[in-house]
Design a protein around this motif. Structure first.
Motif, PDB file in Angstrom:
ATOM      1  N   GLU A 148      74.814   0.109  32.914  1.00 58.78           N
ATOM      2  CA  GLU A 148      74.471   1.253  33.738  1.00 58.78           C
ATOM      3  C   GLU A 148      75.133   1.164  35.115  1.00 58.78           C
ATOM      4  O   GLU A 148      75.694   2.157  35.621  1.00 58.78           O
ATOM      5  CB  GLU A 148      72.950   1.365  33.907  1.00 58.78           C
ATOM      6  CG  GLU A 148      72.203   1.750  32.647  1.00 58.78           C
ATOM      7  CD  GLU A 148      72.147   0.613  31.640  1.00 58.78           C
ATOM      8  OE1 GLU A 148      71.961   0.905  30.441  1.00 58.78           O
ATOM      9  OE2 GLU A 148      72.291  -0.572  32.049  1.00 58.78           O
ATOM     10  N   LYS A 149      75.062  -0.015  35.733  1.00 61.96           N
ATOM     11  CA  LYS A 149      75.676  -0.195  37.049  1.00 61.96           C
ATOM     12  C   LYS A 149      77.192  -0.048  36.953  1.00 61.96           C
ATOM     13  O   LYS A 149      77.833   0.559  37.833  1.00 61.96           O
ATOM     14  CB  LYS A 149      75.323  -1.578  37.594  1.00 61.96           C
ATOM     15  CG  LYS A 149      75.858  -1.844  38.992  1.00 61.96           C
ATOM     16  CD  LYS A 149      75.257  -0.890  40.022  1.00 61.96           C
ATOM     17  CE  LYS A 149      75.709  -1.213  41.427  1.00 61.96           C
ATOM     18  NZ  LYS A 149      75.180  -0.264  42.423  1.00 61.96           N
ATOM     19  N   LYS A 151      78.821   1.828  34.834  1.00 59.89           N
ATOM     20  CA  LYS A 151      79.155   3.250  34.695  1.00 59.89           C
ATOM     21  C   LYS A 151      79.104   3.966  36.047  1.00 59.89           C
ATOM     22  O   LYS A 151      79.940   4.843  36.335  1.00 59.89           O
ATOM     23  CB  LYS A 151      78.195   3.910  33.711  1.00 59.89           C
ATOM     24  CG  LYS A 151      78.443   3.527  32.259  1.00 59.89           C
ATOM     25  CD  LYS A 151      77.454   4.224  31.335  1.00 59.89           C
ATOM     26  CE  LYS A 151      77.752   3.899  29.870  1.00 59.89           C
ATOM     27  NZ  LYS A 151      76.803   4.564  28.936  1.00 59.89           N
ATOM     28  N   GLU A 152      78.126   3.613  36.860  1.00 60.15           N
ATOM     29  CA  GLU A 152      78.032   4.214  38.190  1.00 60.15           C
ATOM     30  C   GLU A 152      79.292   3.925  39.007  1.00 60.15           C
ATOM     31  O   GLU A 152      79.835   4.803  39.694  1.00 60.15           O
ATOM     32  CB  GLU A 152      76.811   3.670  38.933  1.00 60.15           C
ATOM     33  CG  GLU A 152      75.469   4.104  38.367  1.00 60.15           C
ATOM     34  CD  GLU A 152      74.309   3.455  39.104  1.00 60.15           C
ATOM     35  OE1 GLU A 152      74.563   2.873  40.195  1.00 60.15           O
ATOM     36  OE2 GLU A 152      73.167   3.514  38.606  1.00 60.15           O
ATOM     37  N   LEU A 153      79.760   2.673  38.922  1.00 60.67           N
ATOM     38  CA  LEU A 153      80.936   2.270  39.692  1.00 60.67           C
ATOM     39  C   LEU A 153      82.207   2.924  39.156  1.00 60.67           C
ATOM     40  O   LEU A 153      83.121   3.249  39.931  1.00 60.67           O
ATOM     41  CB  LEU A 153      81.068   0.750  39.689  1.00 60.67           C
ATOM     42  CG  LEU A 153      79.953   0.018  40.460  1.00 60.67           C
ATOM     43  CD1 LEU A 153      79.984  -1.472  40.160  1.00 60.67           C
ATOM     44  CD2 LEU A 153      80.112   0.264  41.962  1.00 60.67           C
ATOM     45  N   ALA A 155      82.334   5.889  37.880  1.00 60.15           N
ATOM     46  CA  ALA A 155      82.302   7.261  38.402  1.00 60.15           C
ATOM     47  C   ALA A 155      82.717   7.310  39.867  1.00 60.15           C
ATOM     48  O   ALA A 155      83.481   8.200  40.289  1.00 60.15           O
ATOM     49  CB  ALA A 155      80.894   7.838  38.221  1.00 60.15           C
ATOM     50  N   GLU A 156      82.245   6.351  40.649  1.00 58.84           N
ATOM     51  CA  GLU A 156      82.607   6.329  42.066  1.00 58.84           C
ATOM     52  C   GLU A 156      84.095   6.065  42.264  1.00 58.84           C
ATOM     53  O   GLU A 156      84.757   6.714  43.091  1.00 58.84           O
ATOM     54  CB  GLU A 156      81.791   5.258  42.799  1.00 58.84           C
ATOM     55  CG  GLU A 156      80.316   5.582  42.934  1.00 58.84           C
ATOM     56  CD  GLU A 156      79.607   4.561  43.813  1.00 58.84           C
ATOM     57  OE1 GLU A 156      80.102   4.291  44.931  1.00 58.84           O
ATOM     58  OE2 GLU A 156      78.564   4.034  43.374  1.00 58.84           O
ATOM     59  N   HIS A 170      79.782  -4.749  45.541  1.00 58.00           N
ATOM     60  CA  HIS A 170      78.959  -4.830  44.330  1.00 58.00           C
ATOM     61  C   HIS A 170      79.318  -5.958  43.367  1.00 58.00           C
ATOM     62  O   HIS A 170      78.475  -6.338  42.546  1.00 58.00           O
ATOM     63  CB  HIS A 170      79.049  -3.501  43.562  1.00 58.00           C
ATOM     64  CG  HIS A 170      78.590  -2.326  44.349  1.00 58.00           C
ATOM     65  ND1 HIS A 170      77.259  -2.054  44.590  1.00 58.00           N
ATOM     66  CD2 HIS A 170      79.297  -1.338  44.977  1.00 58.00           C
ATOM     67  CE1 HIS A 170      77.143  -0.958  45.307  1.00 58.00           C
ATOM     68  NE2 HIS A 170      78.375  -0.496  45.573  1.00 58.00           N
ATOM     69  N   GLU A 208      86.819   2.171  31.369  1.00 58.40           N
ATOM     70  CA  GLU A 208      85.406   2.298  31.048  1.00 58.40           C
ATOM     71  C   GLU A 208      84.782   0.906  31.198  1.00 58.40           C
ATOM     72  O   GLU A 208      85.507  -0.106  31.234  1.00 58.40           O
ATOM     73  CB  GLU A 208      85.220   2.818  29.622  1.00 58.40           C
ATOM     74  CG  GLU A 208      85.663   4.252  29.418  1.00 58.40           C
ATOM     75  CD  GLU A 208      84.784   5.231  30.177  1.00 58.40           C
ATOM     76  OE1 GLU A 208      83.582   4.918  30.382  1.00 58.40           O
ATOM     77  OE2 GLU A 208      85.300   6.292  30.579  1.00 58.40           O
TER      78      GLU A 208
END
Length: 282
Positions: A148-149, A151-153, A155-156, A170, A208
């Protein structure tokens, strides 16, 4: 004879007496430096001893080494003379040492002519002639504990955030403080899932999330470059060593095959005898 000629003759004689000793009086390897109960120690003994010293001692000044080595040889002579007879172990050691030294001279002679440009080129062609150009990759990554973390990164990063700053903030990996930079690497240097994901990226792309045994990675491919086989000059030292080794091995095999070698005396000997016999046993 005129007084002037007499004066010149006397001056010439005076100058002659002041000149250094003639070459035939110069010390040589057979010059005797000392005797111990009639046994001679020569300059050659001192020079040979110096050549066997460890490199750090050979670098000492000659005025330090000369008296020290001579004292050592004198003391060794005194000690050796106190032993009655020559033990078998000493006689055998001398024979083995002579054999080894003479063999080294033979090897030196082989090495002196072993390396030629033609042999170097042949060795280079055999080692690198069929090597295909490879690829190296320069990448950075962010390592986190959860998908999950990651995927957030992703996207950023894809949204325009500075990848290096994201890594610093991070990433739990050791490259985090460096902005996630991994430098240049090629095939086989990273774990397979990480390599596969990196090699599939276009330059500048963000992967990904990729899972490995270390956690979840977000990878950015910064740059790629082709790597070709090294030039001959770049590996010359390595090739010379290989050519020399092959030359020595070939010559030793040829000379051994040509020699009249009879090993029959070793037949039936139990190798355990090496641990059972004493050289100087009565």
């Amino acid at each position: 004879m005129s007084k002037r000629l007499t004066f010149l003759s006397a001056a010439a004689l005076s100058l002659t007496l002041m000149l250094p000793a003639q070459a035939e009086d110069a010390p040589g390897v057979d010059t005797v430096l000392a005797t111990v109960d009639g046994v001679e120690i020569t300059l050659g003994h001192v020079i040979q001893t110096r050549q066997t010293l460890p490199p750090q001692y050979q670098q000492l000044p000659a005025d330090v080494l000369f008296p020290g080595i001579l004292d050592q040889l004198i003391q060794q002579s005194v000690l050796s003379a106190s032993v009655e007879g020559e033990p078998k172990s000493v006689a055998l050691a001398v024979e083995n040492q002579r054999r080894s030294l003479m063999a080294n001279l033979a090897i030196d002679a082989i090495l002196a002519t072993a390396v030629t440009n033609e042999k170097l080129q042949a060795e280079y062609d055999a080692a690198y002639g069929n090597v295909e150009a490879g690829q190296e990759y320069n990448a950075a990554h962010i390592l986190v504990e959860t998908e999950e973390k990651a995927k957030e990164l992703v996207a950023e990063a894809r949204g325009g955030a500075d990848f290096a700053e994201l890594a610093k903030a991070h990433s739990t990996g050791p490259s985090g403080p460096n902005g996630g930079s991994l430098g240049w690497f090629g095939a086989g240097m990273m774990v397979p899932p990480f390599e596969a994901a990196t090699f599939a990226l276009e330059v500048g792309a963000i992967s990904e999330p990729v899972q490995t045994q270390f956690g979840w990675h977000v990878i950015k491919l910064n740059e790629t470059r082709a790597i070709a086989a090294p030039s001959l000059d770049e590996v010359r030292g390595e090739l010379e060593a290989t050519v020399q080794q092959k030359a020595v091995e070939a010559q030793v095999l040829a000379m051994t095959a040509a020699a009249n070698v009879d090993r029959s005396g070793a037949e039936g000997i139990d190798p355990a005898v090496l641990d059972q016999l004493s050289l100087d046993a009565e």
